[in-house]
Design a protein around this motif. Structure first.
Motif, PDB file in Angstrom:
ATOM      1  N   SER A 155       7.499  67.802  87.133  1.00 40.15           N
ATOM      2  CA  SER A 155       7.695  69.208  86.779  1.00 40.15           C
ATOM      3  C   SER A 155       6.692  69.635  85.710  1.00 40.15           C
ATOM      4  N   GLY A 156       6.033  70.776  85.961  1.00 41.97           N
ATOM      5  CA  GLY A 156       5.059  71.276  84.993  1.00 41.97           C
ATOM      6  C   GLY A 156       3.629  70.900  85.318  1.00 41.97           C
ATOM      7  N   HIS A 157       3.446  69.928  86.173  1.00 40.34           N
ATOM      8  CA  HIS A 157       2.088  69.571  86.582  1.00 40.34           C
ATOM      9  C   HIS A 157       1.564  70.606  87.574  1.00 40.34           C
ATOM     10  N   ASN A 158       0.259  70.900  87.470  1.00 37.35           N
ATOM     11  CA  ASN A 158      -0.301  71.937  88.319  1.00 37.35           C
ATOM     12  C   ASN A 158      -1.225  71.397  89.412  1.00 37.35           C
ATOM     13  N   SER A 159      -1.417  70.079  89.412  1.00 39.47           N
ATOM     14  CA  SER A 159      -2.304  69.489  90.410  1.00 39.47           C
ATOM     15  C   SER A 159      -1.591  68.378  91.152  1.00 39.47           C
ATOM     16  N   LEU A 160      -1.857  68.293  92.451  1.00 42.35           N
ATOM     17  CA  LEU A 160      -1.238  67.260  93.277  1.00 42.35           C
ATOM     18  C   LEU A 160      -2.282  66.656  94.198  1.00 42.35           C
ATOM     19  N   PHE A 161      -2.225  65.352  94.323  1.00 45.09           N
ATOM     20  CA  PHE A 161      -3.206  64.610  95.102  1.00 45.09           C
ATOM     21  C   PHE A 161      -2.492  63.712  96.109  1.00 45.09           C
ATOM     22  N   TRP A 162      -3.079  63.596  97.276  1.00 43.81           N
ATOM     23  CA  TRP A 162      -2.656  62.592  98.252  1.00 43.81           C
ATOM     24  C   TRP A 162      -3.783  61.573  98.399  1.00 43.81           C
ATOM     25  N   TYR A 163      -3.438  60.298  98.193  1.00 50.59           N
ATOM     26  CA  TYR A 163      -4.387  59.204  98.359  1.00 50.59           C
ATOM     27  C   TYR A 163      -3.865  58.255  99.438  1.00 50.59           C
ATOM     28  N   ARG A 164      -4.797  57.533 100.037  1.00 51.68           N
ATOM     29  CA  ARG A 164      -4.451  56.472 100.989  1.00 51.68           C
ATOM     30  C   ARG A 164      -5.096  55.189 100.481  1.00 51.68           C
ATOM     31  N   GLN A 165      -4.334  54.091 100.501  1.00 49.92           N
ATOM     32  CA  GLN A 165      -4.863  52.817 100.012  1.00 49.92           C
ATOM     33  C   GLN A 165      -4.769  51.756 101.098  1.00 49.92           C
ATOM     34  N   THR A 166      -5.887  51.120 101.375  1.00 53.33           N
ATOM     35  CA  THR A 166      -5.950  49.995 102.290  1.00 53.33           C
ATOM     36  C   THR A 166      -6.782  48.896 101.646  1.00 53.33           C
ATOM     37  N   MET A 167      -6.626  47.691 102.157  1.00 53.82           N
ATOM     38  CA  MET A 167      -7.412  46.579 101.623  1.00 53.82           C
ATOM     39  C   MET A 167      -8.900  46.820 101.854  1.00 53.82           C
ATOM     40  N   MET A 168      -9.225  47.374 103.012  1.00 49.76           N
ATOM     41  CA  MET A 168     -10.635  47.528 103.374  1.00 49.76           C
ATOM     42  C   MET A 168     -11.327  48.639 102.597  1.00 49.76           C
ATOM     43  N   ARG A 169     -10.636  49.744 102.366  1.00 51.71           N
ATOM     44  CA  ARG A 169     -11.273  50.927 101.822  1.00 51.71           C
ATOM     45  C   ARG A 169     -10.795  51.322 100.424  1.00 51.71           C
ATOM     46  N   GLY A 170      -9.817  50.586  99.904  1.00 48.80           N
ATOM     47  CA  GLY A 170      -9.313  50.906  98.576  1.00 48.80           C
ATOM     48  C   GLY A 170      -8.566  52.227  98.563  1.00 48.80           C
ATOM     49  N   LEU A 171      -8.625  52.919  97.428  1.00 50.94           N
ATOM     50  CA  LEU A 171      -7.949  54.202  97.254  1.00 50.94           C
ATOM     51  C   LEU A 171      -8.872  55.338  97.680  1.00 50.94           C
ATOM     52  N   GLU A 172      -8.464  56.076  98.682  1.00 52.39           N
ATOM     53  CA  GLU A 172      -9.258  57.207  99.169  1.00 52.39           C
ATOM     54  C   GLU A 172      -8.498  58.508  98.917  1.00 52.39           C
ATOM     55  N   LEU A 173      -9.184  59.482  98.344  1.00 49.14           N
ATOM     56  CA  LEU A 173      -8.576  60.791  98.147  1.00 49.14           C
ATOM     57  C   LEU A 173      -8.574  61.544  99.469  1.00 49.14           C
ATOM     58  N   LEU A 174      -7.401  61.984  99.879  1.00 51.06           N
ATOM     59  CA  LEU A 174      -7.280  62.738 101.125  1.00 51.06           C
ATOM     60  C   LEU A 174      -7.384  64.230 100.875  1.00 51.06           C
ATOM     61  N   ILE A 175      -6.585  64.732  99.925  1.00 53.53           N
ATOM     62  CA  ILE A 175      -6.553  66.157  99.657  1.00 53.53           C
ATOM     63  C   ILE A 175      -6.038  66.396  98.247  1.00 53.53           C
ATOM     64  N   TYR A 176      -6.502  67.509  97.668  1.00 51.18           N
ATOM     65  CA  TYR A 176      -6.130  67.875  96.308  1.00 51.18           C
ATOM     66  C   TYR A 176      -5.664  69.332  96.298  1.00 51.18           C
ATOM     67  N   PHE A 177      -4.510  69.565  95.677  1.00 48.71           N
ATOM     68  CA  PHE A 177      -3.983  70.913  95.492  1.00 48.71           C
ATOM     69  C   PHE A 177      -4.016  71.268  94.015  1.00 48.71           C
TER      70      PHE A 177
END
Lengths: 113, 116
Positions: B27-49
């Motif tokens: 609550s109160g945060h203005n930004s939201l991120f979706w990440y995907r994590q795999t062994m091969m590719r690590g943490l990938e940013l999918l989308i940012y609001f």
């Protein structure tokens, strides 16, 4: 290809030893963060560095941001089993208008008793 | 205070099925991120609001992926149809972004997706 290259990929040491993890890039970052991730959980922020040459200490952890703001290191003194985890660096590219964070692939650290 | 809450924690589905992952940011945060994590590719940013508006979706793999943020307290990531290569841990994170600085990301515990 990762924007941020972390090395080594894996590090296994005995309790009490020291270790250093590196994070390198050809890009300039306005800030750089270090996270630690434990199994089954999301990453948790350890520190943010913003000034070239900056050194921050967090108990036994020492973080350094390179003078050119392209690289960083994390040094752990007298490692303990509780330091085990995946260490991730994340940089906000300086030319990016909204400061998008790019993550490195991480360094898996295992500290055995 | 509650952190970022994600559901489900685990999902096993068959190829071709629709998958919906849910996130409640802090609550109160203005930004939201979706990440995907795999062994091969690590943490990938999918989308940012930011303030519920999608700012950067360049990391969304393809049209099978879609994300919405109808209000400040809820976001969904949908995959339709799902494929085995979508198997990964999907993380939602939120932050209080100020003056072009995303600040500290607070991650949820992740949703582990397995597509058979």
């Amino acid at each position: 290809t990762q924007l941020l290259e972390q090395s080594p990929q894996f590090l296994s040491i005995q309790e009490g030893e020291n270790l250093t993890v590196y994070c390198n890039s050809s890009s300039v970052f306005s800030s750089l963060q270090w996270y630690r991730q434990e199994p089954g959980e999301g990453p948790v922020l350890l520190v943010t560095v913003v000034t070239g040459g900056e050194v921050k200490k967090l108990k036994r952890l020492t973080f350094q941001f390179g003078d050119a703001r392209k690289d960083s290191s994390l040094h752990i003194t007298a490692a303990q089993p509780g330091d085990t985890g995946l260490y991730l660096c994340a940089g906000a590219v300086a030319t990016d208008s909204w400061g998008k964070l790019q993550f490195g692939a991480g360094t898996q650290v295992v500290v055995t008793p | 205070d509650a952190g970022v809450i994600q559901s489900p924690r685990h999902e096993v589905t068959e190829m071709g099925q629709e998958v919906t992952l849910r996130c409640k940011p802090i609550s109160g945060h203005n930004s939201l991120f979706w990440y995907r994590q795999t062994m091969m590719r690590g943490l990938e940013l999918l989308i940012y609001f930011n303030n519920n508006v999608p700012i950067d979706d360049s990391g969304m793999p393809e049209d099978r992926f879609s994300a919405k943020m109808p209000n400040a307290s809820f976001s969904t990531l949908k995959i339709q149809p799902s494929e085995p290569r979508d198997s990964a841990v999907y993380f939602c994170a939120s932050s209080l972004a100020v003056a072009g600085n995303t600040g500290e990301l607070f991650f949820g515990e992740g949703s582990r997706l397995t597509v058979l």
